[in-house]
Design a protein around this motif. Structure first.
Motif, PDB file in Angstrom:
ATOM      1  N   LEU A   1     105.052  73.883  11.998  1.00 52.72           N
ATOM      2  CA  LEU A   1     105.628  75.163  11.562  1.00 52.72           C
ATOM      3  C   LEU A   1     106.777  75.578  12.456  1.00 52.72           C
ATOM      4  CD1 LEU A   1     102.164  76.888  11.161  1.00 52.72           C
ATOM      5  CD2 LEU A   1     103.699  76.341   9.262  1.00 52.72           C
ATOM      6  N   GLN A   2     107.843  76.056  11.817  1.00 49.94           N
ATOM      7  CA  GLN A   2     108.858  76.817  12.550  1.00 49.94           C
ATOM      8  C   GLN A   2     108.267  78.220  12.626  1.00 49.94           C
ATOM      9  OE1 GLN A   2     112.910  77.243  13.024  1.00 49.94           O
ATOM     10  NE2 GLN A   2     111.720  78.878  13.996  1.00 49.94           N
ATOM     11  N   MET A   3     107.966  78.680  13.835  1.00 49.83           N
ATOM     12  CA  MET A   3     107.335  79.993  13.949  1.00 49.83           C
ATOM     13  C   MET A   3     108.347  81.087  13.613  1.00 49.83           C
ATOM     14  SD  MET A   3     104.260  79.383  14.432  1.00 49.83           S
ATOM     15  CE  MET A   3     103.756  81.075  14.681  1.00 49.83           C
ATOM     16  N   GLU A   4     107.839  82.138  12.944  1.00 53.11           N
ATOM     17  CA  GLU A   4     108.741  83.199  12.477  1.00 53.11           C
ATOM     18  C   GLU A   4     108.441  84.533  13.165  1.00 53.11           C
ATOM     19  OE1 GLU A   4     111.275  82.699  10.556  1.00 53.11           O
ATOM     20  OE2 GLU A   4     110.901  80.827   9.502  1.00 53.11           O
ATOM     21  N   VAL A   5     107.284  85.125  12.857  1.00 55.15           N
ATOM     22  CA  VAL A   5     106.964  86.457  13.379  1.00 55.15           C
ATOM     23  C   VAL A   5     105.596  86.401  14.052  1.00 55.15           C
ATOM     24  CG1 VAL A   5     106.651  88.890  12.776  1.00 55.15           C
ATOM     25  CG2 VAL A   5     108.276  87.501  11.484  1.00 55.15           C
ATOM     26  N   VAL A   6     105.503  86.940  15.268  1.00 56.26           N
ATOM     27  CA  VAL A   6     104.223  86.967  15.994  1.00 56.26           C
ATOM     28  C   VAL A   6     103.989  88.398  16.491  1.00 56.26           C
ATOM     29  CG1 VAL A   6     102.844  85.947  17.865  1.00 56.26           C
ATOM     30  CG2 VAL A   6     104.627  84.572  16.736  1.00 56.26           C
ATOM     31  N   GLY A   7     102.873  88.991  16.068  1.00 56.78           N
ATOM     32  CA  GLY A   7     102.525  90.346  16.503  1.00 56.78           C
ATOM     33  C   GLY A   7     101.791  90.299  17.836  1.00 56.78           C
ATOM     34  N   ILE A   8     101.893  91.394  18.580  1.00 64.31           N
ATOM     35  CA  ILE A   8     101.132  91.491  19.843  1.00 64.31           C
ATOM     36  C   ILE A   8      99.824  92.194  19.557  1.00 64.31           C
ATOM     37  CG2 ILE A   8     101.075  92.437  22.180  1.00 64.31           C
ATOM     38  CD1 ILE A   8     104.062  92.219  22.325  1.00 64.31           C
TER      39      ILE A   8
ATOM     40  N   SER B   1     103.158  84.304  11.515  1.00 62.40           N
ATOM     41  CA  SER B   1     103.610  83.664  10.274  1.00 62.40           C
ATOM     42  C   SER B   1     104.621  82.584  10.634  1.00 62.40           C
ATOM     43  CB  SER B   1     104.249  84.687   9.339  1.00 62.40           C
ATOM     44  OG  SER B   1     105.424  85.217   9.929  1.00 62.40           O
ATOM     45  N   GLY B   2     104.809  81.626   9.738  1.00 64.47           N
ATOM     46  CA  GLY B   2     105.764  80.544   9.998  1.00 64.47           C
ATOM     47  C   GLY B   2     106.268  79.920   8.715  1.00 64.47           C
TER      48      GLY B   2
ATOM     49  N   ALA C   1     102.569  88.046   9.266  1.00 61.37           N
ATOM     50  CA  ALA C   1     101.995  88.183  10.605  1.00 61.37           C
ATOM     51  C   ALA C   1     100.900  89.259  10.630  1.00 61.37           C
ATOM     52  CB  ALA C   1     103.084  88.514  11.621  1.00 61.37           C
ATOM     53  N   LEU C   2     101.066  90.265   9.775  1.00 61.79           N
ATOM     54  CA  LEU C   2     100.093  91.368   9.748  1.00 61.79           C
ATOM     55  C   LEU C   2      98.791  91.003   9.025  1.00 61.79           C
ATOM     56  CD1 LEU C   2     100.449  94.435  10.772  1.00 61.79           C
ATOM     57  CD2 LEU C   2     102.506  93.052  10.826  1.00 61.79           C
ATOM     58  N   MET C   3      98.760  89.806   8.396  1.00 63.54           N
ATOM     59  CA  MET C   3      97.529  89.413   7.692  1.00 63.54           C
ATOM     60  C   MET C   3      96.376  89.182   8.657  1.00 63.54           C
ATOM     61  SD  MET C   3      98.178  89.841   4.626  1.00 63.54           S
ATOM     62  CE  MET C   3      99.150  91.166   5.308  1.00 63.54           C
ATOM     63  N   GLU C   4      96.707  88.914   9.933  1.00 66.42           N
ATOM     64  CA  GLU C   4      95.639  88.695  10.917  1.00 66.42           C
ATOM     65  C   GLU C   4      94.878  90.002  11.192  1.00 66.42           C
ATOM     66  OE1 GLU C   4      93.325  87.730  14.423  1.00 66.42           O
ATOM     67  OE2 GLU C   4      94.698  89.366  14.119  1.00 66.42           O
ATOM     68  N   PRO C   5      95.566  91.055  11.682  1.00 61.77           N
ATOM     69  CA  PRO C   5      94.793  92.296  11.869  1.00 61.77           C
ATOM     70  C   PRO C   5      94.225  92.841  10.560  1.00 61.77           C
ATOM     71  CG  PRO C   5      97.148  92.630  12.360  1.00 61.77           C
ATOM     72  CD  PRO C   5      96.945  91.166  12.210  1.00 61.77           C
TER      73      PRO C   5
ATOM     74  N   SER D   1      99.720  98.445   1.759  1.00 58.56           N
ATOM     75  CA  SER D   1     100.994  98.132   2.416  1.00 58.56           C
ATOM     76  C   SER D   1     100.768  98.177   3.926  1.00 58.56           C
ATOM     77  CB  SER D   1     102.075  99.140   2.036  1.00 58.56           C
ATOM     78  OG  SER D   1     103.215  98.906   2.865  1.00 58.56           O
ATOM     79  N   VAL D   2     101.181  97.110   4.601  1.00 56.14           N
ATOM     80  CA  VAL D   2     101.033  97.085   6.064  1.00 56.14           C
ATOM     81  C   VAL D   2     102.316  97.525   6.762  1.00 56.14           C
ATOM     82  CG1 VAL D   2      99.171  95.371   6.213  1.00 56.14           C
ATOM     83  CG2 VAL D   2     101.540  94.589   6.052  1.00 56.14           C
ATOM     84  N   LYS D   3     103.370  97.777   5.976  1.00 53.23           N
ATOM     85  CA  LYS D   3     104.674  98.126   6.570  1.00 53.23           C
ATOM     86  C   LYS D   3     104.615  99.345   7.512  1.00 53.23           C
ATOM     87  CE  LYS D   3     107.450  95.189   4.283  1.00 53.23           C
ATOM     88  NZ  LYS D   3     107.370  93.860   4.903  1.00 53.23           N
ATOM     89  N   PRO D   4     103.833 100.390   7.164  1.00 54.80           N
ATOM     90  CA  PRO D   4     103.826 101.563   8.062  1.00 54.80           C
ATOM     91  C   PRO D   4     103.281 101.260   9.458  1.00 54.80           C
ATOM     92  CG  PRO D   4     102.840 102.113   5.934  1.00 54.80           C
ATOM     93  CD  PRO D   4     103.029 100.631   5.948  1.00 54.80           C
TER      94      PRO D   4
END
Ligand code: 572
Ligand code: ZN
Length: 358
Positions: free
Chosen positions: A36-43, A72-73, A152-156, A316-319
């Protein structure tokens, strides 16, 4: 998809407050893996905990470890047995890959596998890197109406979905959520989507409660040192009754005590937060009223549900996304997570060197 063979910048935790960006070799996918080319990683709170304390319970950082597990990647290469993905696919990465052989795995409880590989739990490397390999069947293709930040937000969110399943949340439930941090908020989003009719979120911090309110919850501000029975009275007053489902997303003893006492007879308490190893609780109150107290651990077959809930517009996880950093600024990103300056909820690090702030 092309690979920049000279750049696998990775965020490596060497020990307490010693996080370094350094080059690592680009890994080669095995037959059942994808590169995977890594894209977004949340802390995540656990990443910060490892940075600040060097350990969580028995899990100790004793050798350099790549950090990050909410990710995500984009698929750049597939192993020869991979049939579910092709190069170019955008995916959410479930960070725990179990052994597939033990009795927990065989009976479907793979999240309880004692030999699970889990990104950024020592000694397993995480995925805050430019490139990373992972089991193809633990990568979930994102539908066209979801982006890599959602991914990336699918994990939490999966933690929240799993917690609501543990709490058997259904239409008409009256829910109390203790704690308005990221896990309290994903639990709120999941409970709402499952049909809870009333949800109250309690916390000590006004800015966190403001977000919970925006997401549709009733709110209660708890004062430091406030008497627990007074808090219970306030919860009942605001709800106009007792919650039949309570989620503790703090781990704080006082909150777990409140959960045991306030939950309606025959209701369910789900302990999502991890607090002290030992706590003093009013168990008799729960026992004589047949209140079930249940643990919850990460997620188990919940990623696809989380994705489907977002793709269908029910969640929606955007907020939750408040801060963005490029990978070169990883130390700044972690500093913001540590200090909580600017009241972050979810801080995202962009591992793709082509990312630019919008
Ligand atoms: O996103 C998964 C996750 N799990 C957390 C914390 C943060 N993020 N857990 C709390 C710590 N445990 S653990 O068992 N451990 C370090 C393996 O103490 C895992 C679940
Ligand atoms: Zn986490």
């Amino acid at each position: 998809m092309s690979v920049n063979a000279n750049d696998n910048l990775s965020a490596v935790l060497y020990g307490i407050n010693d996080l370094r960006l350094e080059q690592r070799p680009i890994p080669v996918p095995k037959d059942d893996q994808v590169l995977l080319q890594m894209e977004v990683v949340g802390i995540c709170g656990s990443d910060v905990h490892y940075l600040v304390n060097g350990r969580i319970g028995p899990f100790v950082v004793t050798q350099p470890m790549v950090i990050g597990h909410e990710a995500s990647g984009t698929v750049v290469k597939v192993g020869k047995n991979v049939t579910n993905l092709v190069p170019g696919d955008k995916v959410a990465i479930e960070p725990g890959v179990p052994c597939r052989l033990c009795n927990f795995c065989k009976s479907g409880d793979y999240h309880l596998c004692p030999d699970i590989f889990f990104c950024a739990t020592p000694p397993d490397d995480g995925n805050l890197s430019r490139y990373y390999v992972h089991a193809a069947d633990f990568c979930y293709k994102l539908p066209p109406n979801m982006d890599l930040e959602d991914g990336a937000l699918m994990e939490p969110l999966s933690v929240g979905v799993h917690a609501t399943k543990r709490g058997k949340v259904r239409v008409g439930d009256v829910v109390l959520i203790l704690g308005a941090g990221p896990i309290g908020l994903v639990t709120l989003l999941s409970c709402k989507a499952m049909g809870a009719s009333k949800i109250i979120v309690a916390d000590m911090i006004e800015t966190k409660l403001a977000t919970a309110k925006e997401l549709g919850a009733l709110t209660l501000k708890i004062q430091p040192g406030q008497n627990e029975d007074e808090i219970i009275e306030n919860i009942k007053k605001i709800l106009g009754g007792d919650p039949n489902k309570t989620f503790d997303c703090t781990g704080a003893e006082q909150c777990v005590r409140i959960a045991c006492k306030v939950t309606k007879s025959k209701g369910i308490v789900v302990l999502v937060g991890m607090g002290k190893m030992e706590q003093t609780l009013p168990l008799a109150s729960a026992i004589i009223r047949e209140v079930d107290i249940r643990g919850t651990f990460r997620y188990n077959n919940d990623y696809q549900t989380a994705i489907d809930m977002v793709a269908s517009g029910k969640i929606s996880v955007k907020p939750l996304i408040t801060h963005h950093f490029k990978m070169e600024d990883t130390l700044k990103a972690f500093n913001t997570a540590k200090t909580q300056e600017g009241n972050p909820i979810k801080i995202l690090i962009h591992a793709n060197p082509n990312w630019t702030p919008s």
